[in-house]
Design a protein around this motif. Structure first.
Motif, short mmCIF file in Angstrom:
data_model
loop_
_atom_site.label_atom_id
_atom_site.label_comp_id
_atom_site.label_asym_id
_atom_site.label_seq_id
_atom_site.Cartn_x
_atom_site.Cartn_y
_atom_site.Cartn_z
N VAL A 69 0.85 -1.19 0.00
CA VAL A 69 0.00 0.00 0.00
C VAL A 69 0.88 1.24 0.00
O VAL A 69 0.65 2.19 -0.76
N TRP A 70 1.90 1.25 0.84
CA TRP A 70 2.82 2.40 0.92
C TRP A 70 3.44 2.68 -0.45
O TRP A 70 3.50 3.82 -0.89
N ARG A 71 3.87 1.61 -1.09
CA ARG A 71 4.53 1.77 -2.39
C ARG A 71 3.56 2.07 -3.53
O ARG A 71 3.93 2.72 -4.51
N GLY A 72 2.32 1.56 -3.41
CA GLY A 72 1.39 1.65 -4.54
C GLY A 72 0.21 2.58 -4.34
O GLY A 72 -0.70 2.58 -5.17
N ALA A 73 0.20 3.35 -3.28
CA ALA A 73 -0.96 4.23 -3.00
C ALA A 73 -1.24 5.17 -4.17
O ALA A 73 -2.39 5.45 -4.49
N GLY A 74 -0.21 5.63 -4.80
CA GLY A 74 -0.39 6.56 -5.92
C GLY A 74 -1.03 5.91 -7.13
O GLY A 74 -1.53 6.61 -8.02
N SER A 75 -1.04 4.58 -7.19
CA SER A 75 -1.62 3.90 -8.35
C SER A 75 -3.10 3.55 -8.17
O SER A 75 -3.72 3.03 -9.08
N PHE A 76 -3.67 3.88 -7.01
CA PHE A 76 -5.09 3.60 -6.77
C PHE A 76 -5.92 4.43 -7.74
O PHE A 76 -5.82 5.64 -7.79
N ARG A 77 -6.76 3.74 -8.54
CA ARG A 77 -7.53 4.41 -9.58
C ARG A 77 -8.97 4.71 -9.16
O ARG A 77 -9.71 5.32 -9.90
N GLY A 78 -9.38 4.20 -8.01
CA GLY A 78 -10.73 4.47 -7.55
C GLY A 78 -11.80 3.63 -8.21
O GLY A 78 -12.98 3.97 -8.16
N GLU A 79 -11.41 2.53 -8.83
CA GLU A 79 -12.38 1.65 -9.50
C GLU A 79 -13.08 0.72 -8.52
O GLU A 79 -14.00 0.01 -8.89
N SER A 80 -12.64 0.72 -7.28
CA SER A 80 -13.25 -0.09 -6.23
C SER A 80 -13.15 0.71 -4.94
O SER A 80 -12.51 1.76 -4.90
N SER A 81 -13.74 0.17 -3.88
CA SER A 81 -13.56 0.84 -2.60
C SER A 81 -12.13 0.60 -2.13
O SER A 81 -11.48 -0.36 -2.56
N VAL A 82 -11.65 1.46 -1.28
CA VAL A 82 -10.29 1.31 -0.76
C VAL A 82 -10.18 -0.01 0.01
O VAL A 82 -9.18 -0.72 -0.10
#
Length: 195
Positions: A69-82
């Protein structure tokens, strides 16, 4: 956002704040990561523990998940809930870690020893006996059934979110839930007849 109860001054975030928290994590905000861990760590641990049955291994996988999560938080696209996003990460971490290992069952002592406020010891003893029986029955279910029950009821994910986490169609989720319930009822009925 600060905790309305004032507990240790630690920020507390609601589900609507999760995307903002991920953005902050993506910018390297350690406080946001700590808040994210407090918000999602226990539910992720419960899901991983349901699959692995080993507390130490589950905790390691949660740590790996939070690092992802720390490394990939910036890649969250919002296509699902967190929540479904982080559980999907944990599921992949678990699958990778267990590849080639035999799965172990959840120890019902983990669930039976959970303290909580409530009625007196007599009722608690009866509840624990019922819980142990249900936990034992759940352990007898196939992994796909345990997993779908844990995600739908333990994590409170919607059926489309469960489908996204498991990477299967919603219809398959519904089918597995129906099969899991039927199998669970059958197991519990058999145990009740054997008393």
């Amino acid at each position: 956002m600060s905790d309305p109860r004032g507990d240790a001054g630690a920020p507390v975030f609601t589900g609507s704040d999760d995307v903002q928290v991920l953005r902050r994590i993506g910018r390297g905000d350690e406080e946001a990561m700590a808040a994210f861990y407090r918000e999602h760590g226990r539910i992720v641990l419960a899901q991983v523990l349901l699959v692995t049955g080993e507390r130490v291994l589950a905790e390691e996988i949660v740590q790996d998940t939070m690092l992802a999560v720390w490394r990939g938080a910036g890649s969250f696209r919002g296509e699902s809930s967190v929540r479904s996003w982080v559980i999907a990460i944990a599921r992949r971490q678990t699958r990778d870690r267990l590849r080639g290992r035999r799965l172990r069952l959840v120890d019902d002592a983990l669930l039976a020893d959970q303290p909580g406020p409530g009625p007196g010891p007599e009722v608690t003893a009866l509840d624990r006996a019922e819980l142990a029986e249900v936990t034992g029955a759940i352990r007898e279910l196939a992994l796909p059934h345990r997993e779908v029950l844990g995600l739908a009821f333990g994590s409170g994910l919607s059926l489309p979110e469960v489908a996204g986490v498991l990477e299967i169609p919603v219809g398959t989720v519904k089918s597995r839930l129906t099969s899991a319930r039927a199998a669970l009822n059958r197991i519990l009925d058999e145990k009740g007849q054997n008393r």
